[in-house]
Design a protein around this motif. Sequence first.
Motif, short mmCIF file in Angstrom:
data_model
loop_
_atom_site.label_atom_id
_atom_site.label_comp_id
_atom_site.label_asym_id
_atom_site.label_seq_id
_atom_site.Cartn_x
_atom_site.Cartn_y
_atom_site.Cartn_z
N ASP A 1 -24.88 13.39 -1.96
CA ASP A 1 -24.91 14.72 -1.33
C ASP A 1 -26.07 15.57 -1.83
OD1 ASP A 1 -22.69 14.16 0.22
OD2 ASP A 1 -21.29 15.04 -1.22
N LEU A 2 -26.54 15.32 -3.05
CA LEU A 2 -27.70 16.03 -3.57
C LEU A 2 -28.98 15.21 -3.41
CD1 LEU A 2 -26.21 17.70 -6.78
CD2 LEU A 2 -26.75 18.78 -4.59
N MET A 3 -28.89 13.92 -3.65
CA MET A 3 -30.09 13.05 -3.56
C MET A 3 -30.64 12.99 -2.13
SD MET A 3 -30.85 11.88 -6.61
CE MET A 3 -31.82 10.40 -6.31
N ARG B 1 -26.86 18.68 -14.05
CA ARG B 1 -25.43 18.43 -13.82
C ARG B 1 -24.76 19.65 -13.18
NH1 ARG B 1 -23.66 15.36 -19.44
NH2 ARG B 1 -24.48 13.31 -18.85
N ALA B 2 -25.22 20.84 -13.54
CA ALA B 2 -24.65 22.08 -13.01
C ALA B 2 -24.90 22.25 -11.52
CB ALA B 2 -25.20 23.28 -13.78
N LEU B 3 -25.80 21.45 -10.95
CA LEU B 3 -26.04 21.53 -9.51
C LEU B 3 -24.83 21.06 -8.71
CD1 LEU B 3 -29.69 20.13 -9.44
CD2 LEU B 3 -28.98 22.50 -9.04
N VAL B 4 -24.05 20.14 -9.27
CA VAL B 4 -22.87 19.62 -8.55
C VAL B 4 -21.86 20.74 -8.30
CG1 VAL B 4 -20.93 18.00 -8.63
CG2 VAL B 4 -23.23 17.24 -9.31
N PRO B 5 -21.38 21.43 -9.32
CA PRO B 5 -20.42 22.51 -9.02
C PRO B 5 -21.05 23.67 -8.23
CG PRO B 5 -20.87 22.41 -11.39
CD PRO B 5 -21.53 21.23 -10.77
N LYS B 6 -22.32 23.92 -8.47
CA LYS B 6 -22.97 25.04 -7.77
C LYS B 6 -23.04 24.82 -6.26
CE LYS B 6 -27.05 27.95 -7.67
NZ LYS B 6 -28.27 28.37 -8.36
N TYR B 7 -23.43 23.61 -5.84
CA TYR B 7 -23.64 23.37 -4.41
C TYR B 7 -22.55 22.55 -3.74
CZ TYR B 7 -28.18 25.39 -5.29
OH TYR B 7 -29.18 26.25 -5.65
N LEU B 8 -21.81 21.78 -4.50
CA LEU B 8 -20.78 20.93 -3.90
C LEU B 8 -19.37 21.41 -4.20
CD1 LEU B 8 -22.37 17.43 -4.62
CD2 LEU B 8 -22.74 18.97 -2.68
N GLU B 9 -19.27 22.48 -4.99
CA GLU B 9 -17.99 23.08 -5.34
C GLU B 9 -17.01 22.04 -5.87
OE1 GLU B 9 -16.67 25.49 -2.07
OE2 GLU B 9 -18.58 26.55 -1.97
N PHE C 1 -33.23 23.02 -3.84
CA PHE C 1 -31.79 23.01 -3.55
C PHE C 1 -31.31 24.39 -3.11
CE2 PHE C 1 -31.38 19.10 -6.33
CZ PHE C 1 -31.10 18.25 -5.27
N GLU C 2 -31.83 25.43 -3.72
CA GLU C 2 -31.47 26.79 -3.30
C GLU C 2 -31.83 27.00 -1.83
OE1 GLU C 2 -29.74 30.45 -3.90
OE2 GLU C 2 -29.86 28.84 -5.38
N TRP C 3 -33.01 26.57 -1.47
CA TRP C 3 -33.47 26.70 -0.08
C TRP C 3 -32.63 25.83 0.85
CZ3 TRP C 3 -35.77 22.64 2.71
CH2 TRP C 3 -36.26 23.01 3.97
N ALA C 4 -32.41 24.55 0.48
CA ALA C 4 -31.69 23.61 1.34
C ALA C 4 -30.25 24.04 1.58
CB ALA C 4 -31.72 22.21 0.73
N PHE C 5 -29.57 24.49 0.54
CA PHE C 5 -28.15 24.83 0.70
C PHE C 5 -27.96 26.22 1.28
CE2 PHE C 5 -27.71 21.10 -1.89
CZ PHE C 5 -26.56 20.52 -1.37
N ASN C 6 -28.87 27.14 1.04
CA ASN C 6 -28.74 28.47 1.66
C ASN C 6 -29.18 28.44 3.11
OD1 ASN C 6 -27.61 29.76 -0.50
ND2 ASN C 6 -29.56 30.34 -1.38
N ASP C 7 -30.08 27.52 3.44
CA ASP C 7 -30.55 27.37 4.82
C ASP C 7 -29.43 26.87 5.73
OD1 ASP C 7 -32.69 27.46 6.74
OD2 ASP C 7 -32.69 25.27 6.71
N GLU C 8 -28.51 26.09 5.17
CA GLU C 8 -27.43 25.51 5.97
C GLU C 8 -26.34 26.53 6.27
OE1 GLU C 8 -25.97 22.04 4.04
OE2 GLU C 8 -27.89 21.01 4.15
N ASP C 9 -26.26 27.60 5.50
CA ASP C 9 -25.16 28.57 5.68
C ASP C 9 -25.30 29.36 6.96
OD1 ASP C 9 -24.01 27.73 3.38
OD2 ASP C 9 -24.82 29.37 2.15
#
Length: 140
Positions: free
Chosen positions: A59-61, A10-18, A132-140
């Motif tokens: 957005d995560l799936m 559940r903590a992935l939502v605020p971490k990656y989707l703010e 998820f760390e890789w996917a979301f940091n790769d987009e930055d």
Amino acid sequence: MTDMFLEKFRALVPKYLEDEWQEEDGLTPDELDDALADHSFTIPLVLREFYLAIGGCEDLMEAYHYFWDPEELEVDDEGFLMFLEDEDEQFTWGFRTADLSIPDPIVWRRNNARGQWKSEEGTFSEFVFDMFEWAFNDED
């Protein structure tokens, strides 16, 4: 049984989707049970809690790789329960069916062109958090 991974997923939502986690980000136990009802296998605890936590959060799936909806899960001819594909369908990830009773089993990756499975040498929870760390940091 105690939730082992639910809050971490559940903590992935605020971490990656703010955004705050909302009930609609996950599946209800009844929705998940209905989606799994036609399968002849039981999914590992970690995958169950993953769907309960973020199974409704596109957005995560569908963040770079595509997690299969629970009703789409299937076992291949080599005995692997497949749950994830990359966007180019070059690789598929799964668990050995012999390991489905393990709460957080090792993830295996299949090269779809060769049909060969190889261990990722990490559990599902480790794999997901790293992915998820890789996917979301790769987009930055």
